[in-house]
Design an enzyme around this catalytic site. Structure first.
Site, PDB file in Angstrom:
ATOM      1  N   SER A 239       5.708  62.458  52.489  1.00  0.00           N
ATOM      2  CA  SER A 239       6.122  62.875  51.383  1.00  0.00           C
ATOM      3  C   SER A 239       5.951  64.241  50.918  1.00  0.00           C
ATOM      4  O   SER A 239       5.277  65.105  52.049  1.00  0.00           O
ATOM      5  CB  SER A 239       5.279  62.049  50.149  1.00  0.00           C
ATOM      6  OG  SER A 239       4.000  62.607  50.236  1.00  0.00           O
ATOM      7  N   LYS A 240       5.936  65.046  50.142  1.00  0.00           N
ATOM      8  CA  LYS A 240       5.982  66.304  49.658  1.00  0.00           C
ATOM      9  C   LYS A 240       4.712  66.783  49.979  1.00  0.00           C
ATOM     10  O   LYS A 240       4.543  68.108  50.480  1.00  0.00           O
ATOM     11  CB  LYS A 240       6.565  66.614  48.380  1.00  0.00           C
ATOM     12  CG  LYS A 240       7.556  67.591  48.324  1.00  0.00           C
ATOM     13  CD  LYS A 240       7.889  68.061  46.799  1.00  0.00           C
ATOM     14  CE  LYS A 240       8.478  69.584  47.049  1.00  0.00           C
ATOM     15  NZ  LYS A 240       8.959  69.880  45.689  1.00  0.00           N
ATOM     16  N   ARG A 241       3.727  66.113  49.654  1.00  0.00           N
ATOM     17  CA  ARG A 241       2.240  66.746  50.002  1.00  0.00           C
ATOM     18  C   ARG A 241       2.182  66.932  51.389  1.00  0.00           C
ATOM     19  O   ARG A 241       1.197  67.570  51.763  1.00  0.00           O
ATOM     20  CB  ARG A 241       1.279  65.846  49.319  1.00  0.00           C
ATOM     21  CG  ARG A 241       1.064  64.546  49.811  1.00  0.00           C
ATOM     22  CD  ARG A 241       0.254  63.627  49.061  1.00  0.00           C
ATOM     23  NE  ARG A 241       0.296  62.244  49.521  1.00  0.00           N
ATOM     24  CZ  ARG A 241      -0.190  61.728  50.519  1.00  0.00           C
ATOM     25  NH1 ARG A 241      -1.414  62.216  51.102  1.00  0.00           N
ATOM     26  NH2 ARG A 241      -0.307  60.338  50.753  1.00  0.00           N
ATOM     27  N   HIS A 242       2.844  66.346  52.400  1.00  0.00           N
ATOM     28  CA  HIS A 242       2.676  66.760  53.730  1.00  0.00           C
ATOM     29  C   HIS A 242       3.465  67.920  54.238  1.00  0.00           C
ATOM     30  O   HIS A 242       3.530  68.345  55.303  1.00  0.00           O
ATOM     31  CB  HIS A 242       3.402  65.512  54.512  1.00  0.00           C
ATOM     32  CG  HIS A 242       2.472  64.433  54.284  1.00  0.00           C
ATOM     33  ND1 HIS A 242       3.085  63.123  53.751  1.00  0.00           N
ATOM     34  CD2 HIS A 242       1.229  63.950  54.722  1.00  0.00           C
ATOM     35  CE1 HIS A 242       2.185  62.133  53.568  1.00  0.00           C
ATOM     36  NE2 HIS A 242       1.111  62.516  54.379  1.00  0.00           N
ATOM     37  N   GLY A 243       4.257  68.386  53.485  1.00  0.00           N
ATOM     38  CA  GLY A 243       4.856  69.681  53.795  1.00  0.00           C
ATOM     39  C   GLY A 243       6.121  69.641  53.146  1.00  0.00           C
ATOM     40  O   GLY A 243       6.718  68.681  52.486  1.00  0.00           O
TER      41      GLY A 243
END
Ligand code: GLU
Length: 463
Positions: A239-243
Site C-alpha cells: 500500500s501507499k505507506r510502503h512507497g
C-alpha cells in the site's frame, strides 16, 4: 502464444498491475507470440479516459508496447450482446427478475447462517421472458452446472479443482443492459484468440466460472497463470505507506524504466540467481512456469540499487537526454552538454536516482546560491580554513592543464606544505565549491567544476 493485459481504467498503472503487464508481455515475447492490450472500460462510473491514457503512457514508458490494441470493451458491446443472445437461445442462460431487496435479504440470511452467499436459483426454471416488470428489466444469469468439478492446470499454482456446487448462477448481463466482467473477459479472450491468460491471484475465484462460460460458448479454454500478490516489506498488502504505487511517480522520482522492469520481473520470478536483466535476457529466459507461488515483498533498497546500476549502464549522452526530457526546467540545462556529462559521470557513481544526481550537481550552475548548513558555514569561516584556501588558490592559479590527477596532487601538496592533514583542507574545498562537506574526491570535484567556477567559488569563500 497470444497473451494479453486487461487493465480496468480506474486509476493510474500501479506497481502490481505493471508487473502483471510485464509478465504477460514477456510471456508472449519469449515465445515469439503477440501481446494484446485490452482496456476493460465497461464500468462507466469508475472508469475515466485520463486513467486509460495514464495506463498506456506507463506501459509505453516501461517499453511494453502491444502488438494489437488497445481494444476497448466499451466499443465491443454488440459482440457481447450476440453471445448473451446465443446462450439464452441455447438455454444456457436465463432471465432472472429477483429484486435487489430479495437478493440482499437472502444474502443477509446466508451470512447469518455462516453459509457462503450465493444465488438460490429461484428463477432458474421459471422460463421468464426478457420483458421489463414494473419498469425494471430482468438480468441474465448463466446456468452454471450443479454437478461435477471444474479444474485447470495453472502455470503458477498447478492443479486447481473447484466443485461446481461452490459456484452459483452468475449474472452475465445487468438490468441496465450492460455485460458483466466475467462474461466480457471470456468473450474477448476467445475472440482475441488469447492462448495464455496471466493475471493477479485476486482473480482466481473467477476462473472456474469463466471456464464454464468458455465451455458453454464452445470456445477453447486458455492456459491460466495466477500470479501472487506483492506485499510490503512488513508482509502486509502493498500500500501507499510502503512507497509510491503509481509507476509514473517512479519516473518523476528519477528511476529508469530498465531499472523498474528489472526490479519488477524479480518480484516473483527468477532465473538461477541472476539479478541484472536487460529486456533481451528476459525475452530469452522468461517462462511463466518459473513464477514463484509465494508472494514477494517490495524492497525499495533493491530498486534503488538496480537504478544506480542502470544509470551507470546508460551512455552519458542518453543519460543527459533522459534527464532533460524528464525534468525540462532544470537550470543545469543552460550549461554545455560536455560539462554536464562530465558532472554526470562523477555524480552517478554517488547517487541512485536521476533526481538525487541532479541535486548533487546543482552547484555547477554558475550563479547558483550554495546551500550551507551551520556547521559547514562555521568550518569554512575558520582561520585555518581561510589560510589553507588562500594558499590553494595561489597554487591553482598557476595550473594550466586542469586535470583530476594533477589537481588532486596539488591539494595534497598544499596540505603537506602547510603541515596539516588533507582532512583539514578537503572539507573546506568541498564546502567552498558545493556547499556540502560530502563531495567526490578533490581532483574530480575541481575538474568537473572547471577552473573558472572553482576559482570564483574558492575566492568567494575566503574573507
Ligand atoms: N480488468 C481486470 C483487472 O483489472 C483484469 C481481468 C483479467 O485479467 O482477466 O483486474
Amino acid at each position: 502464444m497470444r497473451s494479453r493485459f486487461a487493465p480496468s481504467p480506474t486509476g493510474f498503472l500501479h506497481i502490481g498491475g505493471a508487473r502483471t503487464g510485464l509478465f504477460s508481455w514477456l510471456q508472449a515475447k519469449a515465445a515469439g507470440g503477440q501481446f494484446v492490450l485490452r482496456i476493460e472500460d465497461t464500468d462507466t462510473e469508475r472508469n475515466s479516459a485520463a486513467a486509460t491514457e495514464a495506463i498506456i503512457e506507463a506501459m509505453n514508458w516501461l517499453g511494453l508496447d502491444c502488438d494489437e490494441g488497445p481494444f476497448y470493451q466499451s466499443q465491443r458491446l454488440e459482440l457481447y450482446k450476440k453471445h448473451v443472445d446465443q446462450l439464452l437461445a441455447e438455454d444456457k442462460a436465463y432471465y432472472c427478475e429477483c429484486s435487489k431487496e430479495r437478493l440482499d435479504a437472502m444474502r443477509e440470511a446466508q451470512m447469518q447462517a455462516k453459509e457462503k452467499p450465493r444465488y438460490d436459483g429461484r428463477c432458474r426454471d421459471l422460463g421468464l421472458s426478457g420483458e421489463a416488470k414494473d419498469g425494471v428489466k430482468p438480468v441474465v444469469r448463466f446456468r452454471n452446472s450443479q454437478q461435477g468439478d471444474v479444474s485447470w492446470k495453472d502455470q503458477v499454482r498447478d492443479e486447481v479443482v473447484i466443485s461446481n456446487s461452490e459456484l452459483d448462477d452468475l449474472i452475465i448481463w445487468r438490468s441496465d443492459d450492460t455485460p458483466t466482467y466475467n462474461f466480457c473477459v471470456v468473450v474477448d479472450d476467445s475472440d482475441m484468440k488469447i492462448t495464455h491468460v496471466l493475471r493477479g491471484e485476486d482473480h482466481i475465484n473467477n476462473t472456474p466460472r469463466q471456464i464454464n462460460l468458455y465451455e458453454a460458448l464452445a470456445k477453447e479454454v486458455p492456459v491460466f497463470a495466477h500470479v501472487p500478490m506483492i506485499l510490503g516489506s512488513d508482509g502486509a498488502k502493498l500500500s501507499k505507506r510502503h512507497g509510491a504505487l503509481n509507476v509514473m511517480e517512479y519516473k518523476q522520482a528519477g528511476f529508469l524504466p530498465e531499472a523498474l522492469v528489472n526490479y519488477l520481473v524479480r518480484l516473483g520470478w527468477s532465473h538461477g540467481d541472476q539479478e541484472i536483466f536487460e529486456m533481451a535476457d528476459l525475452i530469452q529466459h522468461f517462462n511463466a512456469d518459473n513464477i514463484n507461488r509465494a508472494p514477494s515483498a517490495f524492497n525499495p533498497e533493491k530498486l534503488a540499487w538496480l537504478n544506480q546500476h542502470w544509470m551507470k549502464q546508460y551512455s552519458l549522452d542518453k543519460l543527459l537526454q533522459t534527464c532533460k526530457e524528464t525534468y525540462p526546467d532544470n537550470a543545469l540545462w543552460n550549461m554545455a552538454d560536455a560539462e554536464l556529462q562530465s558532472g554526470m559521470s562523477l555524480f552517478r557513481e554517488r547517487t541512485d536516482t536521476l533526481v538525487a544526481m541532479l541535486e548533487e550537481m546543482a552547484f555547477l550552475v554558475p550563479d547558483s546560491a550554495l546551500q550551507m548548513d551551520d556547521p559547514a558555514a562555521e568550518l569554512i569561516a575558520s582561520e585555518q580554513s581561510n589560510s589553507l584556501l588562500v594558499q590553494l588558490i595561489q597554487g591553482l592559479e598557476a595550473v594550466d592543464d586542469w586535470n583530476a590527477a594533477d589537481l588532486d596532487a596539488l591539494c595534497k601538496q598544499t596540505a603537506v606544505d602547510a603541515g596539516v592533514k588533507l582532512g583539514a583542507l578537503g572539507p573546506a574545498i568541498r564546502i567552498a565549491i558545493t556547499g556540502k562537506k560530502q563531495a567526490p574526491s578533490l581532483g574530480d570535484l575541481l575538474m568537473v567544476t572547471g577552473k573558472d567556477l572553482a576559482m570564483r567559488r574558492l575566492r568567494a569563500a575566503v574573507v
